[in-house]
Design a protein around this motif. Structure first.
Motif, PDB file in Angstrom:
ATOM      1  N   ASP A  69     -21.717   1.286  23.474  1.00 33.11           N
ATOM      2  CA  ASP A  69     -21.898   0.235  24.294  1.00 33.11           C
ATOM      3  C   ASP A  69     -21.103   0.232  25.792  1.00 33.11           C
ATOM      4  OD1 ASP A  69     -19.358   0.041  23.388  1.00 33.11           O
ATOM      5  OD2 ASP A  69     -19.705  -1.927  22.333  1.00 33.11           O
ATOM      6  N   ASP A  70     -21.207  -0.441  26.419  1.00 32.09           N
ATOM      7  CA  ASP A  70     -20.525  -0.391  27.867  1.00 32.09           C
ATOM      8  C   ASP A  70     -19.962  -1.759  28.126  1.00 32.09           C
ATOM      9  OD1 ASP A  70     -19.437   0.735  30.080  1.00 32.09           O
ATOM     10  OD2 ASP A  70     -21.558   1.197  30.974  1.00 32.09           O
ATOM     11  N   VAL A  71     -18.965  -1.726  28.994  1.00 36.18           N
ATOM     12  CA  VAL A  71     -18.331  -2.916  29.634  1.00 36.18           C
ATOM     13  C   VAL A  71     -18.827  -3.187  31.200  1.00 36.18           C
ATOM     14  CG1 VAL A  71     -16.074  -4.106  30.360  1.00 36.18           C
ATOM     15  CG2 VAL A  71     -16.267  -2.786  28.069  1.00 36.18           C
ATOM     16  N   ILE A  72     -19.324  -4.040  31.319  1.00 33.87           N
ATOM     17  CA  ILE A  72     -19.867  -4.466  32.712  1.00 33.87           C
ATOM     18  C   ILE A  72     -19.041  -5.573  33.237  1.00 33.87           C
ATOM     19  CG2 ILE A  72     -21.801  -5.442  33.924  1.00 33.87           C
ATOM     20  CD1 ILE A  72     -23.525  -4.099  31.684  1.00 33.87           C
ATOM     21  N   GLY A  76     -15.522 -11.061  37.662  1.00 34.24           N
ATOM     22  CA  GLY A  76     -14.147 -10.742  37.375  1.00 34.24           C
ATOM     23  C   GLY A  76     -13.977 -10.619  35.857  1.00 34.24           C
ATOM     24  N   PHE A  77     -14.668 -10.699  34.763  1.00 30.49           N
ATOM     25  CA  PHE A  77     -14.640 -10.595  33.567  1.00 30.49           C
ATOM     26  C   PHE A  77     -15.291  -9.330  32.850  1.00 30.49           C
ATOM     27  CE2 PHE A  77     -14.045 -15.134  34.283  1.00 30.49           C
ATOM     28  CZ  PHE A  77     -12.862 -15.297  33.450  1.00 30.49           C
ATOM     29  N   GLY A  78     -14.933  -8.699  32.065  1.00 28.80           N
ATOM     30  CA  GLY A  78     -15.279  -7.467  31.323  1.00 28.80           C
ATOM     31  C   GLY A  78     -16.363  -7.922  30.206  1.00 28.80           C
ATOM     32  N   VAL A  79     -17.682  -7.639  30.584  1.00 26.03           N
ATOM     33  CA  VAL A  79     -18.621  -8.158  29.428  1.00 26.03           C
ATOM     34  C   VAL A  79     -19.227  -6.959  28.834  1.00 26.03           C
ATOM     35  CG1 VAL A  79     -20.723  -9.237  29.181  1.00 26.03           C
ATOM     36  CG2 VAL A  79     -19.311 -10.010  30.898  1.00 26.03           C
ATOM     37  N   THR A  80     -19.239  -6.918  27.423  1.00 22.48           N
ATOM     38  CA  THR A  80     -19.286  -5.697  26.605  1.00 22.48           C
ATOM     39  C   THR A  80     -20.849  -5.942  26.510  1.00 22.48           C
ATOM     40  OG1 THR A  80     -17.370  -5.569  25.351  1.00 22.48           O
ATOM     41  CG2 THR A  80     -19.015  -4.465  24.390  1.00 22.48           C
ATOM     42  N   GLU A 115     -27.000  -7.315  23.407  1.00 19.92           N
ATOM     43  CA  GLU A 115     -26.195  -8.422  23.162  1.00 19.92           C
ATOM     44  C   GLU A 115     -25.158  -8.163  23.861  1.00 19.92           C
ATOM     45  OE1 GLU A 115     -24.837  -9.653  18.843  1.00 19.92           O
ATOM     46  OE2 GLU A 115     -23.214  -8.366  19.488  1.00 19.92           O
ATOM     47  N   ALA A 116     -24.672  -9.223  24.624  1.00 20.12           N
ATOM     48  CA  ALA A 116     -23.591  -9.371  25.361  1.00 20.12           C
ATOM     49  C   ALA A 116     -22.467 -10.216  24.839  1.00 20.12           C
ATOM     50  CB  ALA A 116     -24.052  -9.774  26.824  1.00 20.12           C
ATOM     51  N   SER A 117     -21.106  -9.547  24.887  1.00 19.74           N
ATOM     52  CA  SER A 117     -20.078 -10.329  24.380  1.00 19.74           C
ATOM     53  C   SER A 117     -18.768 -10.600  25.268  1.00 19.74           C
ATOM     54  CB  SER A 117     -19.525  -9.893  22.938  1.00 19.74           C
ATOM     55  OG  SER A 117     -19.192  -8.530  23.203  1.00 19.74           O
ATOM     56  N   LEU A 118     -18.265 -11.567  25.565  1.00 18.11           N
ATOM     57  CA  LEU A 118     -16.875 -11.885  26.134  1.00 18.11           C
ATOM     58  C   LEU A 118     -15.991 -12.643  25.090  1.00 18.11           C
ATOM     59  CD1 LEU A 118     -15.238 -11.725  28.998  1.00 18.11           C
ATOM     60  CD2 LEU A 118     -16.659 -13.809  29.518  1.00 18.11           C
ATOM     61  N   LEU A 119     -14.790 -11.866  25.019  1.00 21.72           N
ATOM     62  CA  LEU A 119     -13.867 -12.529  24.125  1.00 21.72           C
ATOM     63  C   LEU A 119     -14.360 -12.906  22.751  1.00 21.72           C
ATOM     64  CD1 LEU A 119     -12.097 -14.784  26.634  1.00 21.72           C
ATOM     65  CD2 LEU A 119     -11.281 -12.687  25.893  1.00 21.72           C
ATOM     66  N   SER A 120     -14.590 -13.740  22.305  1.00 16.05           N
ATOM     67  CA  SER A 120     -15.167 -14.105  20.979  1.00 16.05           C
ATOM     68  C   SER A 120     -16.314 -14.844  20.899  1.00 16.05           C
ATOM     69  CB  SER A 120     -14.039 -15.234  20.193  1.00 16.05           C
ATOM     70  OG  SER A 120     -14.177 -16.562  20.876  1.00 16.05           O
TER      71      SER A 120
END
Length: 170
Positions: A69-72, A76-80, A115-120
């Motif tokens: 995966d990658d973090v985009i 201002g937030f890193g979305v996986t 799928e995109a995830s940020l924190l939980s």
């Protein structure tokens, strides 16, 4: 999806047997795909199963499953971002250059889920689009070869993919 991947893996296992004098037209391949997004890159492992109708035309199905995966950065937030899966069906034009090398052109339809995830929190989405590509295939002998290709997609956010795969013909 999983069935196509299992069949491809089984094909490679069968390839340890002595090469047949003539192939049936069926083939499978297994390899790595580097997926280029508008804002990042993903990795996938996948396979194809196909049938060669004649020297100029084949049909094939493919399935890819995300392994990297990658973090985009978004606001201002890193979305996986992760590729869950991609499946497709293609018509393949073949241009033999020699007994050992051929160019391939592919056009088909694919469906992919990201799928995109940020924190939980996480969200996923899927889409279907046209895909098109070119490849070169070097055949070691009548039963084994290697393919290197590039595929473009009609998706928003997924630009293209480059793949390398091992090919077994039955």
């Amino acid at each position: 999806m999983k069935r196509a991947l299992i069949l491809t893996i089984a094909a490679i296992g069968v390839s340890a047997a002595p090469a047949m004098a003539e192939t049936s037209g069926f083939y499978g391949n297994l390899g790595y795909t580097h997926v280029m997004l508008s804002d990042g890159n993903l990795g996938a492992i996948g396979g194809r199963v196909g049938y060669t109708l004649n020297d100029s035309f084949a049909i094939e199905g493919e399935a890819n499953f995300g392994i990297s995966d990658d973090v985009i950065m978004e606001s201002g937030f890193g979305v996986t971002v992760e590729l869950k899966h991609e499946v497709g069906a293609f018509a393949v034009g073949k241009l033999p250059v020699s007994e050992s090398f051929e160019f391939l052109g592919r056009i088909g339809v694919v469906s992919a889920e990201l799928e995109a995830s940020l924190l939980s929190a996480s969200a996923s989405g899927s889409d279907t689009a046209v895909a098109y590509g070119v490849a070169g295939q070097y055949n070691f002998n009548e039963s084994h070869g290697v393919r290197v290709g590039a595929t473009g997609y009609g998706f928003d956010g997924i630009d293209a993919a480059i793949d390398v795969s091992y090919v077994v013909r039955f």
